[in-house]
Write a protein that holds these residues in place. Sequence first.
Motif, PDB file in Angstrom:
ATOM      1  N   THR A 587      58.678 -42.753 -26.642  1.00 53.95           N
ATOM      2  CA  THR A 587      57.657 -42.746 -27.694  1.00 53.95           C
ATOM      3  C   THR A 587      56.399 -43.538 -27.333  1.00 53.95           C
ATOM      4  O   THR A 587      55.509 -43.683 -28.162  1.00 53.95           O
ATOM      5  CB  THR A 587      58.243 -43.323 -28.997  1.00 53.95           C
ATOM      6  N   LYS A 588      56.341 -44.050 -26.088  1.00 49.37           N
ATOM      7  CA  LYS A 588      55.140 -44.781 -25.668  1.00 49.37           C
ATOM      8  C   LYS A 588      54.697 -44.250 -24.318  1.00 49.37           C
ATOM      9  O   LYS A 588      55.416 -44.357 -23.321  1.00 49.37           O
ATOM     10  CB  LYS A 588      55.416 -46.276 -25.592  1.00 49.37           C
ATOM     11  N   ALA A 589      53.501 -43.672 -24.299  1.00 50.67           N
ATOM     12  CA  ALA A 589      53.029 -42.981 -23.100  1.00 50.67           C
ATOM     13  C   ALA A 589      51.661 -43.468 -22.676  1.00 50.67           C
ATOM     14  O   ALA A 589      50.840 -43.896 -23.491  1.00 50.67           O
ATOM     15  CB  ALA A 589      52.986 -41.474 -23.359  1.00 50.67           C
ATOM     16  N   ALA A 590      51.413 -43.374 -21.367  1.00 48.00           N
ATOM     17  CA  ALA A 590      50.075 -43.558 -20.803  1.00 48.00           C
ATOM     18  C   ALA A 590      49.600 -42.194 -20.324  1.00 48.00           C
ATOM     19  O   ALA A 590      50.333 -41.490 -19.624  1.00 48.00           O
ATOM     20  CB  ALA A 590      50.115 -44.548 -19.647  1.00 48.00           C
ATOM     21  N   VAL A 591      48.394 -41.817 -20.706  1.00 51.24           N
ATOM     22  CA  VAL A 591      47.855 -40.492 -20.387  1.00 51.24           C
ATOM     23  C   VAL A 591      46.764 -40.615 -19.329  1.00 51.24           C
ATOM     24  O   VAL A 591      45.864 -41.464 -19.442  1.00 51.24           O
ATOM     25  CB  VAL A 591      47.301 -39.805 -21.647  1.00 51.24           C
ATOM     26  N   PHE A 592      46.836 -39.753 -18.324  1.00 53.46           N
ATOM     27  CA  PHE A 592      45.850 -39.714 -17.242  1.00 53.46           C
ATOM     28  C   PHE A 592      45.196 -38.334 -17.264  1.00 53.46           C
ATOM     29  O   PHE A 592      45.881 -37.318 -17.105  1.00 53.46           O
ATOM     30  CB  PHE A 592      46.529 -39.964 -15.893  1.00 53.46           C
ATOM     31  N   ILE A 618      50.312 -43.090 -27.862  1.00 54.41           N
ATOM     32  CA  ILE A 618      49.616 -43.215 -26.576  1.00 54.41           C
ATOM     33  C   ILE A 618      49.063 -44.629 -26.503  1.00 54.41           C
ATOM     34  O   ILE A 618      48.141 -44.983 -27.238  1.00 54.41           O
ATOM     35  CB  ILE A 618      48.501 -42.166 -26.440  1.00 54.41           C
ATOM     36  N   VAL A 619      49.629 -45.445 -25.624  1.00 52.07           N
ATOM     37  CA  VAL A 619      49.250 -46.857 -25.575  1.00 52.07           C
ATOM     38  C   VAL A 619      48.142 -47.122 -24.562  1.00 52.07           C
ATOM     39  O   VAL A 619      47.539 -48.206 -24.576  1.00 52.07           O
ATOM     40  CB  VAL A 619      50.482 -47.736 -25.251  1.00 52.07           C
ATOM     41  N   ALA A 620      47.892 -46.166 -23.669  1.00 53.59           N
ATOM     42  CA  ALA A 620      46.829 -46.362 -22.676  1.00 53.59           C
ATOM     43  C   ALA A 620      46.370 -45.005 -22.163  1.00 53.59           C
ATOM     44  O   ALA A 620      47.161 -44.059 -22.074  1.00 53.59           O
ATOM     45  CB  ALA A 620      47.333 -47.220 -21.507  1.00 53.59           C
ATOM     46  N   VAL A 645      56.318 -43.879 -20.051  1.00 62.34           N
ATOM     47  CA  VAL A 645      56.227 -42.578 -19.391  1.00 62.34           C
ATOM     48  C   VAL A 645      54.767 -42.317 -19.042  1.00 62.34           C
ATOM     49  O   VAL A 645      53.852 -42.753 -19.753  1.00 62.34           O
ATOM     50  CB  VAL A 645      56.787 -41.457 -20.299  1.00 62.34           C
ATOM     51  N   LEU A 646      54.541 -41.624 -17.920  1.00 63.15           N
ATOM     52  CA  LEU A 646      53.190 -41.273 -17.484  1.00 63.15           C
ATOM     53  C   LEU A 646      52.967 -39.779 -17.732  1.00 63.15           C
ATOM     54  O   LEU A 646      53.772 -38.948 -17.316  1.00 63.15           O
ATOM     55  CB  LEU A 646      52.999 -41.579 -15.996  1.00 63.15           C
ATOM     56  N   VAL A 647      51.859 -39.463 -18.392  1.00 58.82           N
ATOM     57  CA  VAL A 647      51.521 -38.068 -18.695  1.00 58.82           C
ATOM     58  C   VAL A 647      50.329 -37.666 -17.837  1.00 58.82           C
ATOM     59  O   VAL A 647      49.234 -38.234 -17.979  1.00 58.82           O
ATOM     60  CB  VAL A 647      51.195 -37.901 -20.197  1.00 58.82           C
ATOM     61  N   LEU A 648      50.522 -36.700 -16.947  1.00 58.26           N
ATOM     62  CA  LEU A 648      49.498 -36.303 -15.981  1.00 58.26           C
ATOM     63  C   LEU A 648      48.855 -34.994 -16.426  1.00 58.26           C
ATOM     64  O   LEU A 648      49.500 -33.937 -16.429  1.00 58.26           O
ATOM     65  CB  LEU A 648      50.123 -36.118 -14.594  1.00 58.26           C
ATOM     66  N   LEU A 649      47.576 -35.055 -16.784  1.00 55.00           N
ATOM     67  CA  LEU A 649      46.849 -33.879 -17.269  1.00 55.00           C
ATOM     68  C   LEU A 649      45.538 -33.717 -16.498  1.00 55.00           C
ATOM     69  O   LEU A 649      44.445 -33.754 -17.077  1.00 55.00           O
ATOM     70  CB  LEU A 649      46.579 -34.013 -18.774  1.00 55.00           C
ATOM     71  N   TYR A 673      58.414 -44.889 -13.267  1.00 56.43           N
ATOM     72  CA  TYR A 673      58.261 -44.315 -14.593  1.00 56.43           C
ATOM     73  C   TYR A 673      58.573 -42.814 -14.513  1.00 56.43           C
ATOM     74  O   TYR A 673      58.187 -42.151 -13.545  1.00 56.43           O
ATOM     75  CB  TYR A 673      56.810 -44.436 -15.077  1.00 56.43           C
ATOM     76  N   PRO A 674      59.201 -42.239 -15.521  1.00 53.66           N
ATOM     77  CA  PRO A 674      59.277 -40.777 -15.588  1.00 53.66           C
ATOM     78  C   PRO A 674      57.873 -40.215 -15.794  1.00 53.66           C
ATOM     79  O   PRO A 674      57.031 -40.846 -16.434  1.00 53.66           O
ATOM     80  CB  PRO A 674      60.171 -40.515 -16.792  1.00 53.66           C
ATOM     81  N   MET A 675      57.624 -39.023 -15.249  1.00 50.13           N
ATOM     82  CA  MET A 675      56.304 -38.404 -15.335  1.00 50.13           C
ATOM     83  C   MET A 675      56.443 -36.977 -15.852  1.00 50.13           C
ATOM     84  O   MET A 675      57.396 -36.267 -15.512  1.00 50.13           O
ATOM     85  CB  MET A 675      55.639 -38.369 -13.948  1.00 50.13           C
TER      86      MET A 675
END
Length: 819
Positions: A587-592, A618-620, A645-649, A673-675
């Motif tokens: 439930t806490k993700a960093a988005v790139f 989205i914390v960062a 978790v890292l979200v790659l977009l 981290y899971p991605m």
Amino acid sequence: ITNYQSPITNHQSPITNHQSPITNHQLPITNHQLPITNHQLPITLPNMYCINPKCKNFTNPVNTNEKYCYNCGIPMLSQGRYRAIQPLNRGSFGQTFEVEDIDSRDGDTQKVLKVLLTDCDRAIALFQREADVLKQLNHPGIPRVEPDGYFTVSVPDSDSLLHCLVMAKIEGINLKDWLSDRQDQPITCEQAIDWLKQLTQILAVLHQRNFWHRDIKPSNIMLRPNGQLVLIDFGAVKEVTKTYLYSLQHNSGTVIISPGYTPPEQARGQPSQYSDFYALGRTFIHLLTGKHPLNIEDSQTVQFNWRTDVPKISKKLAILLDEMMDESPCKRPQNIQKIRQRLWEIEHPHRARLNKVMQVGIGTSAILVIIVGFVYKITASCPVQFKDNLSCGEESLLTTPAPPEKQKGLAELGKNNPKGAIILLETALKKKPNDPESLIYLNNAKLAGQPTYTIAVAVPIDKNPFTAKEILWGVALAQNEINQGQKINGKGLKVEIANDANKPEQAARIANKLVLQRELLAVVGHYASEVTRSTLEIYQRHQLLLISPTSTSGALSQHPFFLRTVPSDRLYAQTLVQYLINQKHQTKAAVFYNPQSNYSQSIRDRFQVNYKGTGGQIVAEFDLSNPEFNADEAINQAQNQGAKVLVLLPDGRTNEFVFNNTLNLVEANQCRYPMVGGDSVYSKDFLTLKATNCLVIAIPWHEWSSLNLQFPKMARKLGAKDVTWRTALTYDATRVLITALEKNPTPSRYLVHKALKESTFQTRGATGEITFHPDGNRKETIRELVKVVKVNCPNYNYVFSPLTMSNERIEKLACSGNW
């Protein structure tokens, strides 16, 4: 989706184990302001507002975390999907809000909610009329309203209802405010003609449905950032504070008057389509002079002497505007086509004279001489030109090494020797079968001297040759299947290849060349969403259909000459959220992402709305387009802010830094981290040990789970090594065009477009049944979650495989080569 097993649970614990060295370096990070260097983006969580106009505290911040308004008790989520995040305009009759649609069906999450503030029957009737009209219209110059866009909301402890209308949000500024911002500096005549063409095209759509606007004026015309105009306020509800509503004593109708713009017959209660022409003319007098029409009209003599304020206006444009504003409706242009024809003649005086000469009749040879002089730009399809980034076989656009027979074969095609070319190209394909360009040109050569239909495919050869080949294979497979079979109404399919270099500027140049090829019936492409977006207006102006297999941005919806076989990014953002929440419980993700990219920003917005709506945070956020992006520092910052978790977009490789920054991020993460990632991450470059079992990507299709087993077999038989989702969706796009061509023995651009817009249109392709919504989006929900897996095969070390597939099955499929 919910049945997928999680491959990356075991990789969560290392995150905790790495915290101590990061903690030791917190002071240097703070002192060097690494969040600024890394372009960490601020997180803003939207407030929630109550939409009840009688609520005593509709801005209460407590409502942000409540299901019902703390003060009046109405639902904070209208219809279970619309969240009011910002109040906009408020007048005597209406209040508008910017809303987030957490269950968007058209790809756009940012919309506008209009709430009626009165129980007046006439106002309600106008409000409902606006909703009814907009539901029936589909044009980029008209705000879109979904079938369920109009609804009512009950107010607790009250018999009253809130009448609500949700429509697409129009980014931009209305022309009244735009003119004011320019200190009322008039527009040029060239700008006036361009805007008149846009607005008459919108009115043509409206008048064809037997509707007329009745309230055209600068404040009811929006100017988008891309220069496109949008006509708004189809019920005169929003601007009703500046529009007088007169209830006729002996008439059940409603008279709408905007002083200075409304024609005399409308003021008498007898409006028609000609009334729109009058208001449109008055609007452009305002724009050309910088003066409100009431400030031009002499109140004593009622004369309207505007021309002295526009001394450089062309005589023909001035005459047209005067005729549009004639006091008598019967003396105005009789339909919108007449106005558009007059505008064309003003823009093309030489061709207009040519048409008149041809109408009175002169010798055929003289006509041909004149045509050569004035219409030289119109060409047949596949003109033999070199180094123009277009080819039907006269030159190779791919830069990858090829057998010498290929170049010799193309040289023969350039010399108009198809027989010699066929022999050489067949030899080249035997030596190097994994060359879709050679297969396309071979099929073109075999059609020499035969009746054909021609389409084009636009691919990013210079920037991303591997992706270009994936797309070319899709077209090549469909073309070869048709040409070796029954053909289309007895005709073959010729394909022209265009290299847009994945650059908007080059794509626009390519589009401007393609639209002038009179025999070209449709275009497959482009790859990246921002590249596709740069061409849409060009194709639309020339009524040339564009169908994209790869562009997923929600901003592309609702263009009348655009379709796509790939669903919008809303589906893939939703898929990633469901996986993270339901299976990974993260439930806490960093988005790139790249905030400058149309696609990257679009999928990020949809991810944020869905993630927050299901309890995620989205914390960062980090800007991948930053040339000074540091992957290690970004991961440290994400961890310090609680990301799990890292979200790659990333974008579709339209920015020179984004893709490499994404690769560096995966490498630096080392599966701590899971991605998860969007479809743009689906690339061989990510098939590495550092992504194994910790990178999950949402894509439309994977061959190992395909219901159409014949498609990948056919592809490999013809030489394709990699049959990806881009290949499958491009094959589908070409099959769509083939089906449309089959519906008429003499198809034109118009008939192809008409066939595809029929509600009954359907066909089948690599991904199954294919049908479309009226806005051009595909109806079918096709999606697949894939992971990176290590295999022990002679030719493969790592592969993408469906998330639920067993390792034993993966190993067997990967190593057998018989996929």
